[in-house]
Design an enzyme around this catalytic site. Sequence first.
Site, PDB file in Angstrom:
ATOM      1  N   LEU A  61     -50.612 -12.405 -52.293  1.00  0.00           N
ATOM      2  CA  LEU A  61     -49.745 -12.220 -51.059  1.00  0.00           C
ATOM      3  C   LEU A  61     -47.780 -11.623 -51.996  1.00  0.00           C
ATOM      4  CD1 LEU A  61     -50.435 -14.583 -48.376  1.00  0.00           C
ATOM      5  CD2 LEU A  61     -50.618 -12.392 -48.062  1.00  0.00           C
ATOM      6  N   PHE A  82     -55.569 -18.896 -45.631  1.00  0.00           N
ATOM      7  CA  PHE A  82     -55.876 -19.688 -46.237  1.00  0.00           C
ATOM      8  C   PHE A  82     -54.670 -19.680 -47.024  1.00  0.00           C
ATOM      9  CE2 PHE A  82     -60.050 -18.438 -44.020  1.00  0.00           C
ATOM     10  CZ  PHE A  82     -60.174 -19.999 -43.466  1.00  0.00           C
ATOM     11  N   SER A 126     -53.094 -28.656 -42.801  1.00  0.00           N
ATOM     12  CA  SER A 126     -53.154 -29.777 -43.486  1.00  0.00           C
ATOM     13  C   SER A 126     -52.679 -31.210 -42.657  1.00  0.00           C
ATOM     14  CB  SER A 126     -53.386 -30.051 -45.228  1.00  0.00           C
ATOM     15  OG  SER A 126     -53.864 -31.488 -44.920  1.00  0.00           O
ATOM     16  N   TYR A 150     -46.986 -30.219 -52.377  1.00  0.00           N
ATOM     17  CA  TYR A 150     -48.232 -29.620 -51.683  1.00  0.00           C
ATOM     18  C   TYR A 150     -47.377 -29.179 -49.911  1.00  0.00           C
ATOM     19  CZ  TYR A 150     -52.053 -28.483 -49.397  1.00  0.00           C
ATOM     20  OH  TYR A 150     -53.286 -28.466 -48.070  1.00  0.00           O
ATOM     21  N   LYS A 154     -46.775 -27.367 -46.792  1.00  0.00           N
ATOM     22  CA  LYS A 154     -47.310 -27.238 -45.852  1.00  0.00           C
ATOM     23  C   LYS A 154     -46.300 -27.153 -44.311  1.00  0.00           C
ATOM     24  CE  LYS A 154     -51.565 -25.335 -46.781  1.00  0.00           C
ATOM     25  NZ  LYS A 154     -52.178 -25.051 -46.731  1.00  0.00           N
ATOM     26  N   TYR A 178     -55.702 -29.540 -41.315  1.00  0.00           N
ATOM     27  CA  TYR A 178     -56.870 -29.854 -41.483  1.00  0.00           C
ATOM     28  C   TYR A 178     -57.241 -31.574 -41.847  1.00  0.00           C
ATOM     29  CZ  TYR A 178     -57.614 -25.091 -41.985  1.00  0.00           C
ATOM     30  OH  TYR A 178     -57.842 -23.647 -42.397  1.00  0.00           O
ATOM     31  N   PHE A 179     -58.279 -32.552 -41.525  1.00  0.00           N
ATOM     32  CA  PHE A 179     -58.140 -33.495 -42.443  1.00  0.00           C
ATOM     33  C   PHE A 179     -59.940 -33.294 -43.595  1.00  0.00           C
ATOM     34  CE2 PHE A 179     -56.383 -36.417 -39.306  1.00  0.00           C
ATOM     35  CZ  PHE A 179     -55.735 -35.772 -39.015  1.00  0.00           C
ATOM     36  N   ASN A 180     -60.537 -34.187 -43.942  1.00  0.00           N
ATOM     37  CA  ASN A 180     -60.756 -33.683 -45.385  1.00  0.00           C
ATOM     38  C   ASN A 180     -62.603 -33.005 -45.107  1.00  0.00           C
ATOM     39  OD1 ASN A 180     -59.688 -36.407 -45.478  1.00  0.00           O
ATOM     40  ND2 ASN A 180     -60.205 -36.467 -47.686  1.00  0.00           N
ATOM     41  N   GLY A 295     -49.429 -41.833 -54.255  1.00  0.00           N
ATOM     42  CA  GLY A 295     -49.002 -41.408 -53.613  1.00  0.00           C
ATOM     43  C   GLY A 295     -49.908 -41.419 -51.693  1.00  0.00           C
TER      44      GLY A 295
HETATM   45  P1  NAD Z   1     -58.950 -22.411 -51.909  1.00  0.00           P
HETATM   46  O1  NAD Z   1     -58.981 -23.107 -53.080  1.00  0.00           O
HETATM   47  O2  NAD Z   1     -60.647 -22.501 -52.265  1.00  0.00           O
HETATM   48  O3  NAD Z   1     -58.834 -20.914 -51.334  1.00  0.00           O
HETATM   49  C1  NAD Z   1     -57.897 -20.840 -51.259  1.00  0.00           C
HETATM   50  C2  NAD Z   1     -57.716 -19.060 -51.427  1.00  0.00           C
HETATM   51  O4  NAD Z   1     -56.646 -18.374 -51.787  1.00  0.00           O
HETATM   52  C3  NAD Z   1     -58.255 -18.803 -53.266  1.00  0.00           C
HETATM   53  O5  NAD Z   1     -59.901 -18.270 -53.049  1.00  0.00           O
HETATM   54  C4  NAD Z   1     -56.707 -18.152 -53.990  1.00  0.00           C
HETATM   55  O6  NAD Z   1     -57.686 -18.208 -55.304  1.00  0.00           O
HETATM   56  C5  NAD Z   1     -56.238 -17.834 -52.670  1.00  0.00           C
HETATM   57  N1  NAD Z   1     -55.086 -17.356 -53.013  1.00  0.00           N
HETATM   58  C6  NAD Z   1     -53.677 -18.774 -53.585  1.00  0.00           C
HETATM   59  N2  NAD Z   1     -52.997 -17.892 -54.149  1.00  0.00           N
HETATM   60  C7  NAD Z   1     -52.805 -16.455 -53.164  1.00  0.00           C
HETATM   61  C8  NAD Z   1     -51.781 -15.318 -53.096  1.00  0.00           C
HETATM   62  N3  NAD Z   1     -51.148 -16.048 -53.794  1.00  0.00           N
HETATM   63  N4  NAD Z   1     -52.376 -14.238 -52.601  1.00  0.00           N
HETATM   64  C9  NAD Z   1     -53.327 -13.536 -52.250  1.00  0.00           C
HETATM   65  N5  NAD Z   1     -54.551 -14.866 -52.536  1.00  0.00           N
HETATM   66  C10 NAD Z   1     -53.723 -16.409 -52.839  1.00  0.00           C
HETATM   67  O7  NAD Z   1     -58.729 -23.520 -51.280  1.00  0.00           O
HETATM   68  P2  NAD Z   1     -59.819 -23.702 -49.954  1.00  0.00           P
HETATM   69  O8  NAD Z   1     -59.732 -25.336 -49.701  1.00  0.00           O
HETATM   70  O9  NAD Z   1     -60.553 -22.863 -48.591  1.00  0.00           O
HETATM   71  O10 NAD Z   1     -58.203 -24.079 -49.050  1.00  0.00           O
HETATM   72  C11 NAD Z   1     -57.913 -22.576 -47.775  1.00  0.00           C
HETATM   73  C12 NAD Z   1     -56.887 -22.787 -47.210  1.00  0.00           C
HETATM   74  O11 NAD Z   1     -56.613 -24.411 -46.333  1.00  0.00           O
HETATM   75  C13 NAD Z   1     -55.616 -23.507 -48.193  1.00  0.00           C
HETATM   76  O12 NAD Z   1     -54.467 -22.682 -47.651  1.00  0.00           O
HETATM   77  C14 NAD Z   1     -55.618 -25.774 -48.883  1.00  0.00           C
HETATM   78  O13 NAD Z   1     -54.100 -25.483 -48.470  1.00  0.00           O
HETATM   79  C15 NAD Z   1     -56.001 -25.022 -47.063  1.00  0.00           C
HETATM   80  N6  NAD Z   1     -56.345 -27.146 -47.261  1.00  0.00           N
HETATM   81  C16 NAD Z   1     -57.640 -27.361 -47.334  1.00  0.00           C
HETATM   82  C17 NAD Z   1     -57.911 -28.708 -47.852  1.00  0.00           C
HETATM   83  C18 NAD Z   1     -58.922 -29.299 -48.582  1.00  0.00           C
HETATM   84  O14 NAD Z   1     -59.095 -29.551 -48.635  1.00  0.00           O
HETATM   85  N7  NAD Z   1     -60.047 -28.142 -48.639  1.00  0.00           N
HETATM   86  C19 NAD Z   1     -57.534 -29.367 -46.822  1.00  0.00           C
HETATM   87  C20 NAD Z   1     -55.967 -29.283 -45.747  1.00  0.00           C
HETATM   88  C21 NAD Z   1     -55.663 -27.600 -45.956  1.00  0.00           C
HETATM   89  N1  UFG Z   2     -61.450 -41.117 -54.016  1.00  0.00           N
HETATM   90  C1  UFG Z   2     -61.257 -41.778 -54.936  1.00  0.00           C
HETATM   91  N2  UFG Z   2     -61.965 -40.997 -56.373  1.00  0.00           N
HETATM   92  C2  UFG Z   2     -61.344 -39.767 -56.503  1.00  0.00           C
HETATM   93  C3  UFG Z   2     -61.775 -39.138 -55.602  1.00  0.00           C
HETATM   94  C4  UFG Z   2     -60.769 -40.122 -54.297  1.00  0.00           C
HETATM   95  O1  UFG Z   2     -61.693 -43.369 -54.484  1.00  0.00           O
HETATM   96  O2  UFG Z   2     -62.433 -39.571 -57.858  1.00  0.00           O
HETATM   97  C5  UFG Z   2     -60.786 -41.373 -53.394  1.00  0.00           C
HETATM   98  C6  UFG Z   2     -59.525 -41.529 -52.582  1.00  0.00           C
HETATM   99  O3  UFG Z   2     -57.976 -42.634 -53.031  1.00  0.00           O
HETATM  100  C7  UFG Z   2     -59.336 -40.806 -50.655  1.00  0.00           C
HETATM  101  C8  UFG Z   2     -60.350 -40.377 -50.381  1.00  0.00           C
HETATM  102  O4  UFG Z   2     -61.472 -40.750 -51.569  1.00  0.00           O
HETATM  103  O5  UFG Z   2     -59.425 -42.755 -50.253  1.00  0.00           O
HETATM  104  C9  UFG Z   2     -60.514 -39.420 -50.392  1.00  0.00           C
HETATM  105  O6  UFG Z   2     -59.792 -38.356 -51.949  1.00  0.00           O
HETATM  106  P1  UFG Z   2     -59.735 -36.481 -52.014  1.00  0.00           P
HETATM  107  O7  UFG Z   2     -59.091 -36.821 -52.807  1.00  0.00           O
HETATM  108  O8  UFG Z   2     -61.047 -36.641 -51.614  1.00  0.00           O
HETATM  109  O9  UFG Z   2     -58.601 -36.417 -50.500  1.00  0.00           O
HETATM  110  P2  UFG Z   2     -57.372 -36.998 -50.019  1.00  0.00           P
HETATM  111  O10 UFG Z   2     -57.098 -37.477 -48.367  1.00  0.00           O
HETATM  112  O11 UFG Z   2     -56.240 -37.085 -50.863  1.00  0.00           O
HETATM  113  O12 UFG Z   2     -56.900 -35.174 -49.832  1.00  0.00           O
HETATM  114  C10 UFG Z   2     -57.455 -34.547 -49.317  1.00  0.00           C
HETATM  115  C11 UFG Z   2     -56.760 -33.011 -49.204  1.00  0.00           C
HETATM  116  C12 UFG Z   2     -55.381 -32.783 -49.725  1.00  0.00           C
HETATM  117  C13 UFG Z   2     -55.163 -33.098 -48.378  1.00  0.00           C
HETATM  118  C14 UFG Z   2     -55.085 -34.220 -47.744  1.00  0.00           C
HETATM  119  C15 UFG Z   2     -55.119 -34.478 -46.003  1.00  0.00           C
HETATM  120  O13 UFG Z   2     -56.677 -33.492 -50.948  1.00  0.00           O
HETATM  121  O14 UFG Z   2     -55.296 -31.412 -50.138  1.00  0.00           O
HETATM  122  O15 UFG Z   2     -56.587 -34.447 -47.483  1.00  0.00           O
HETATM  123  O16 UFG Z   2     -55.523 -33.435 -45.317  1.00  0.00           O
HETATM  124  F1  UFG Z   2     -53.427 -32.512 -48.307  1.00  0.00           F
END
Ligand code: NAD
Ligand code: UFG
Length: 341
Positions: A61, A82, A126, A150, A154, A178-180, A295
């Site tokens: 991007l 995404f 998120s 991070y 967002k 999104y939640f988890n 955190g």
């Molecule tokens: P992911 O890392 O699997 O997918 C993100 C994709 O974006 C990857 O394929 C990566 O290669 C691509 N990417 C990153 N930077 C780029 C760039 N500059 N140009 C082109 N491609 C690029 O992550 P995901 O879990 O599928 O998450 C997708 C989106 O959802 C992200 O924006 C993430 O922040 C958001 N999100 C994820 C979670 C979660 O827990 N997985 C929670 C809340 C929000």
């Molecule tokens: N946890 C553990 N052990 C581990 C990993 C996690 O005990 O090895 C616990 C954490 O303390 C938390 C829960 O599991 O209580 C979930 O933790 P995650 O790391 O899976 O998820 P978070 O809620 O911390 O964060 C996720 C995404 C973030 C996003 C956030 C809110 O990773 O990107 O949800 O949507 F911002």
Amino acid sequence: MSQHVLVTGGAGYIGSHTVLELLQAGFEVTVLDNLDNSCEESLIRVQKLTDKEVTFHKIDLLDKDAVNKLFDENNFDSVIHFAGLKAVGESVDIPLRYYHNNITGTIYLLEVMKAHNCFNIVFSSSATVYGDPATVPITEAFPLSATNPYGRTKLFIEEMMRDLCISDERWTCVLLRYFNPIGAHESGWIGEDPNGIPNNLMPYIMQVAIGQREALNVFGNDYDTKDGTGVRDYIHVVDLALGHLAALNTLPNIEGCKPYNLGTGNGYSVLEVLEAARKASGKDIPHNIVERRPGDVAECFADPSLAQTELNWQAERGIEAMCDDSWRWQSQNPLGYKTDD
Ligand code: NAD
Ligand code: UFG
């Protein structure tokens, strides 16, 4: 004629599941991804599963000329955005990379969209934008804050999109908070494939269950929650993917910039997820209680009623399906998309 959707980051975890649902619903799909945190194999498998084609472009991007060229050559009706870096801890260590990749990348995308008269975007936000919520369940009206770089990317992107919609009413920006997300497609062909030691709970649990890691570290059991461990709103990635379809289908009725929580409304503790994963895998999953992770918040779960009313969407899959599907993916692909040759 079918709608043409550009999916940035479409080779990643949530992106690949969404591309699959889009194809099945009859959308034409083009994916842009730099493969920084993914590989093309996910999309090859999506094509096999759906028997439909995805056009893939390996583009960063941040390469605005390449993004511009892609828009010159296509006529996109909308974009699902995404692409972004997502590791909270890493964002504390290398904040500028996160700000540049996530924020500059989004600015370039929005500029190119505008230049090509494409004004519809669905953005991956998120629950992290709620910071440390004062109460649960969390509604979209809660105050916003961020506790790490991070989260700030967002938050800033959400603000940018709000400003954009105020400045020009042709824009519609849907912010999906999104939640988890956990789980995988029920085929076990696509799923989450983290690099290195997983930060998130479910991939870590799965790697313990399959025997790649010794024990789960549970980050604190002295929170003010049902059993002292952290409580989260885990949502099946397929339900999340379907939430994007619902957003796309509702776009014509949405004005300006609108946030929606995508969660189930149910909170599960770490120990409850561990027990559900033990049942799903039939494996013993040893764990140790360790210090709280800096955190982390005690409890975080959604009020998902706005998405239900306005997007006509609600999560259908429970914690059992989430764990069954995570386990199917993990046991069929112990090395993720990598092969051992
Ligand atoms: P992911 O890392 O699997 O997918 C993100 C994709 O974006 C990857 O394929 C990566 O290669 C691509 N990417 C990153 N930077 C780029 C760039 N500059 N140009 C082109 N491609 C690029 O992550 P995901 O879990 O599928 O998450 C997708 C989106 O959802 C992200 O924006 C993430 O922040 C958001 N999100 C994820 C979670 C979660 O827990 N997985 C929670 C809340 C929000
Ligand atoms: N946890 C553990 N052990 C581990 C990993 C996690 O005990 O090895 C616990 C954490 O303390 C938390 C829960 O599991 O209580 C979930 O933790 P995650 O790391 O899976 O998820 P978070 O809620 O911390 O964060 C996720 C995404 C973030 C996003 C956030 C809110 O990773 O990107 O949800 O949507 F911002």
